[in-house]
Write a protein that holds these residues in place. Structure first.
Motif, PDB file in Angstrom:
ATOM      1  N   ASP A 116      38.095   6.132   2.581  1.00  0.00           N
ATOM      2  CA  ASP A 116      36.831   6.700   3.042  1.00  0.00           C
ATOM      3  C   ASP A 116      36.063   7.350   1.897  1.00  0.00           C
ATOM      4  OD1 ASP A 116      34.907   7.237   4.904  1.00  0.00           O
ATOM      5  OD2 ASP A 116      36.109   8.638   6.085  1.00  0.00           O
TER       6      ASP A 116
ATOM      7  N   TYR B  60      30.172   1.596  -1.818  1.00  0.00           N
ATOM      8  CA  TYR B  60      29.770   2.143  -0.521  1.00  0.00           C
ATOM      9  C   TYR B  60      28.375   2.745  -0.602  1.00  0.00           C
ATOM     10  CZ  TYR B  60      29.091   6.380   2.273  1.00  0.00           C
ATOM     11  OH  TYR B  60      28.531   7.393   3.002  1.00  0.00           O
TER      12      TYR B  60
ATOM     13  N   GLY C  36      25.731   0.040  -0.763  1.00  0.00           N
ATOM     14  CA  GLY C  36      25.621  -0.644   0.513  1.00  0.00           C
ATOM     15  C   GLY C  36      24.910   0.197   1.555  1.00  0.00           C
ATOM     16  N   ALA C  37      25.222   1.488   1.600  1.00  0.00           N
ATOM     17  CA  ALA C  37      24.583   2.380   2.570  1.00  0.00           C
ATOM     18  C   ALA C  37      23.088   2.503   2.283  1.00  0.00           C
ATOM     19  CB  ALA C  37      25.249   3.747   2.541  1.00  0.00           C
TER      20      ALA C  37
ATOM     21  N   LYS D  21      21.275  -0.747   3.337  1.00  0.00           N
ATOM     22  CA  LYS D  21      21.093  -0.853   4.783  1.00  0.00           C
ATOM     23  C   LYS D  21      19.981   0.064   5.283  1.00  0.00           C
ATOM     24  CE  LYS D  21      25.765  -2.365   5.955  1.00  0.00           C
ATOM     25  NZ  LYS D  21      26.918  -2.191   6.847  1.00  0.00           N
TER      26      LYS D  21
ATOM     27  N   ASP E 167      26.075  11.166   5.092  1.00  0.00           N
ATOM     28  CA  ASP E 167      26.546   9.838   5.483  1.00  0.00           C
ATOM     29  C   ASP E 167      28.035   9.763   5.169  1.00  0.00           C
ATOM     30  OD1 ASP E 167      25.189   7.017   6.262  1.00  0.00           O
ATOM     31  OD2 ASP E 167      26.935   6.651   4.983  1.00  0.00           O
TER      32      ASP E 167
ATOM     33  N   ALA F 225      31.347   6.968   5.338  1.00  0.00           N
ATOM     34  CA  ALA F 225      31.658   5.549   5.518  1.00  0.00           C
ATOM     35  C   ALA F 225      32.366   5.277   6.835  1.00  0.00           C
ATOM     36  CB  ALA F 225      32.497   5.051   4.346  1.00  0.00           C
TER      37      ALA F 225
ATOM     38  N   ASP G  40      29.718   6.088   9.707  1.00  0.00           N
ATOM     39  CA  ASP G  40      28.420   5.423   9.721  1.00  0.00           C
ATOM     40  C   ASP G  40      28.446   3.976   9.227  1.00  0.00           C
ATOM     41  OD1 ASP G  40      27.042   7.889  10.492  1.00  0.00           O
ATOM     42  OD2 ASP G  40      27.537   8.568   8.467  1.00  0.00           O
ATOM     43  N   HIS G  41      29.400   3.641   8.374  1.00  0.00           N
ATOM     44  CA  HIS G  41      29.454   2.291   7.799  1.00  0.00           C
ATOM     45  C   HIS G  41      30.907   1.852   7.627  1.00  0.00           C
ATOM     46  CE1 HIS G  41      25.159   2.602   6.927  1.00  0.00           C
ATOM     47  NE2 HIS G  41      25.393   3.768   6.355  1.00  0.00           N
TER      48      HIS G  41
ATOM     49  N   ASP H 116      32.292  -0.878   7.767  1.00  0.00           N
ATOM     50  CA  ASP H 116      32.453  -2.120   7.008  1.00  0.00           C
ATOM     51  C   ASP H 116      32.403  -1.880   5.501  1.00  0.00           C
ATOM     52  OD1 ASP H 116      29.712  -1.399   7.498  1.00  0.00           O
ATOM     53  OD2 ASP H 116      29.102  -3.350   6.684  1.00  0.00           O
ATOM     54  N   LEU H 117      32.070  -0.655   5.102  1.00  0.00           N
ATOM     55  CA  LEU H 117      31.988  -0.316   3.677  1.00  0.00           C
ATOM     56  C   LEU H 117      33.183   0.523   3.221  1.00  0.00           C
ATOM     57  CD1 LEU H 117      28.174   0.502   3.288  1.00  0.00           C
ATOM     58  CD2 LEU H 117      29.360  -1.669   2.927  1.00  0.00           C
TER      59      LEU H 117
END
Length: 328
Positions: free
Chosen positions: A122, A155, A158-159, A162, A209, A211, A214-215, A217-218
């Motif tokens: 994470d 991460y 990527g965040a 998006k 944020d 991971a 919220d994400h 997949d990251l």
């Protein structure tokens, strides 16, 4: 999204003779295995489950089948530094985040993938206190600190992608520098692993944020790689090391309070932080799991898209022979 990244690729930094030491030695003419790990707590010590197994005196008996009588460990602050040591021939095995491992392979580093020794790693984006951003959208045109080339970096990118956010600058900084910069308000936010995130939240900082929340997949994975040169002369190392990692995960899960205490000592964190951020599901029961391979595939695809990988490659071409891993 194209993000301008301030890259500080530290060159000529690694003189392992001055830093390498090891776990307990065997006798006779048994070979020494040189392993690189990422760490910031107790230096030159194996980390995670394999380190716990070693501390219990149970690692070297597992490695004896490959003719190994001693493990010599070198600790690095981040993955790009460890890649340099692999490239320079100072290491046989590296244990580090999937992102620097993939970037290294894509830039011609002669490694083969032995396992994904950890999954669901994470990370979070932590904001400065005074007038800091309240969401990812607030990072538009702002300055963010992160260890570039790390899974936290992947991460973060990527965040931001998006959210459709373009920061002013992404600055390469080691974790202590990120924490200091947040305190001085010299950056607007920083990318941190979950343990550092939890430690900063105890001081009153806010994570805008996360991971896992919220994400998912990251989330990151941690890879074990072996150099092709070492593998050529030690073909048994793949299966032997995989068995050691699998045993290490089982031993850690069976002795969880002792394991989280070990993580706290080697990571330099308060015990309650390690209990909160060290999770059993992060230790896979096999060298490669469907979840781990899915996360690895997603990371590689993203890094290729961002042009952070010099040349794309198939995972099948990267898997070590006899690793038991296969795509599809």
């Amino acid at each position: 999204m194209i993000v301008k990244i301030t890259r500080v690729l530290t060159a000529g930094l690694l003189v392992l003779a001055a830093t390498a030491c090891g776990s307990s030695a065997g006798g006779g003419d048994s070979a020494t295995l040189r392993v690189g790990v990422i760490g910031s707590g107790v230096g030159n010590k194996l980390t995670r489950a394999v380190g716990f197994l070693d501390e219990r005196g149970e690692l070297l008996p597992e490695l004896k089948a490959a003719g190994i009588g001693k493990v010599q460990v070198a600790t690095f602050q981040n993955g790009p530094d460890l890649n340099q040591a692999l490239a320079g021939g100072s290491l046989d095995i590296g244990m580090y985040g999937d992102t620097p491992a993939i970037i290294g392979r894509g830039r011609g580093l002669p490694t083969r993938l032995v396992s994904l020794n950890s999954v669901r790693l994470d990370a979070a984006i932590v904001a400065k206190k005074d007038g800091g951003p309240a969401s990812l959208k607030d990072l538009e045109g702002k300055r963010i600190g992160v260890q570039t080339g790390s899974y936290i970096h992947r991460y973060l990118l990527g965040a931001l992608q998006k959210a459709g956010v373009k920061p002013k600058q992404i600055i390469h900084m080691y974790t202590p520098a990120i924490i200091a910069a947040l305190e001085k308000n010299s950056i607007d936010a920083g990318g941190l692993v979950s343990a550092d995130q939890a430690a900063e939240e105890k001081k009153g900082y806010r994570s805008i944020d996360v991971a896992s929340r919220d994400h998912p997949d990251l989330l990151g994975t941690s890879a074990t790689v072996v150099t092709e040169k070492y593998l050529a002369g030690h073909k048994d190392i793949v299966k032997v090391w995989q068995r050691a990692e699998t045993k290490a995960a089982a031993v850690a899960k069976a002795n969880w309070p002792a394991y989280t205490a070990f993580v706290a000592r080697t990571g330099g964190y308060a015990p309650d932080i390690s209990v909160k951020t060290t999770l059993k599901e992060q230790l896979p029961d096999a060298p490669f799991t469907p979840e781990g391979l899915k996360l690895l595939n997603g990371t590689k695809a993203f890094l290729v898209e961002q042009k952070l990988v010099g040349k794309d490659f198939t995972l099948d071409s990267w898997f070590a022979p006899q690793s038991g891993a296969r795509q599809g």
